[in-house]
Design an enzyme around this catalytic site. Structure first.
Site: not given
Ligand code: BDR
Ligand code: CA
Length: 336
Positions: A257-259, A261, A20
């Protein structure tokens, strides 16, 4: 919305080179609101050498007009032993790209003679903080070891930084690597605590919002059909193992999609609803190491424990997905 009247915001991305992270880097490269000055690399998802190689691989695929400087940083957390996520991101941290061949059987991602700069990531961070001061935003996508080390080396200079947007923590929801902790905080809780108590303004993009934005596999495949670029092929390839992990363990075929975001919220702060809290990170817990603990009591002692973090608690997912599609697939198709 980002105020563009002063031009794009200068940023440094600090990353641990995972899947991600790769999507986040492509977004940042394509965002006209951001001026990506440098990418600093830290151990996390994978060891720091492989993480730096992964960043260079992403740059090689995305082919930006002016590639940012890439500098390697800390090889291990401040206090604890290294801990990686190769079981989730693949043995190379980037979905095991050596598996992919084209129709003629040649490697789609041949090994490349890529090397990061000789400059130390901590020196890069301190120089940028000194030169750019409050105009600088640092976006962190991995454990906070590099940032904490820079603070320990020269806190006054780091306090000149405008803000740090951090992907990390889980304040109102369970953790992902343990019941209590999110991965980036779990890997280096001591560093996370140094950053939280540094006095630098922090926007925390944790699992509270990341888990509200699951990306289904079919959207990646649809975008590849629609925009058959090298970038879209890479996105489909590098997310394969990561998404299979979620299919097998979390019950949906896709991924969070942590990163990306964190990039979205750095571009447009109004994407998220936030709450100012006093937040600490557990560094010595028997069961709770890396837990982000926010004091949300009505009778909290704000005089002695003033708010130190802006925690994102909700996100406008519709607007985020629009930005995500534009900056990942559409922008790459335009420059193809
Ligand atoms: C975070 O941990 C890493 O595995 C991801 O890249 C993200 O930065 C999510 O907990
Ligand atoms: Ca990451």
């Amino acid at each position: 919305m980002t105020d563009m009247s002063k031009g794009p915001t200068p940023i440094i991305l600090d990353t641990d080179g995972g899947v991600d992270d790769a999507l986040a880097i492509i977004m940042a490269l394509n965002a006209p609101q951001l001026d990506l000055k440098a990418i600093t690399v830290v151990a996390g998802n994978i060891d720091v050498d492989q993480a730096a190689y992964n960043v260079l691989r992403v740059l090689n695929i995305a082919q930006p007009h002016s590639p940012p400087f890439v500098a390697k940083g800390c090889e291990q957390p401040l206090v604890r032993a290294p801990f990686n996520a190769a079981g989730i991101h693949g043995a190379d941290g980037l979905g095991e790209l050596h598996r992919f061949t084209d129709a003629a059987g040649t490697a789609r991602y041949p090994k490349l003679p890529l090397q990061p700069s000789n400059k130390d990531a901590i020196a890069v961070l301190l120089e940028a903080a000194h030169t750019l001061g409050e105009r600088l935003t640092i976006i962190t996508l991995g454990p906070l070891t590099n940032i904490a080390t820079a603070i320990q080396r020269d806190a006054a200079t780091m306090r000149r930084v405008g803000r740090i947007v951090t992907m990390g923590g889980a304040v109102t929801v369970p953790g992902n690597i343990s019941a209590a902790a999110e991965f980036n905080f779990f890997v280096d809780p001591d560093a996370a605590q140094v950053v939280m108590e540094s006095g630098i303004p922090v926007v925390l993009v944790g699992l509270d919002v990341a888990m509200k934005a699951p990306l289904p596999r079919h959207r990646v495949e649809e975008h590849l059909q629609r925009y058959p670029t090298q970038v879209a092929q890479f996105i489909a390839d590098c997310t394969e193992i990561y998404m299979a992990f979620y299919r097998d363990n979390e019950g949906f075929h896709g991924c969070y999609v942590h990163d990306p975001l964190a990039i979205g919220i750095a571009i447009d702060r109004d994407l998220a609803q936030t709450e100012q809290v006093h937040l600490v990170v557990e560094t010595e817990g028997r069961f709770t190491t890396g837990m982000a603990l926010a004091d949300r009591r009505d009778r909290r002692d704000e005089a002695n424990n003033p708010p130190n973090v802006d925690v994102c608690l909700d996100v406008d997912t519709e607007r985020f997905w629009q930005m995500f599609d534009e900056l990942l697939w559409q922008a790459s198709a335009v420059s193809y």
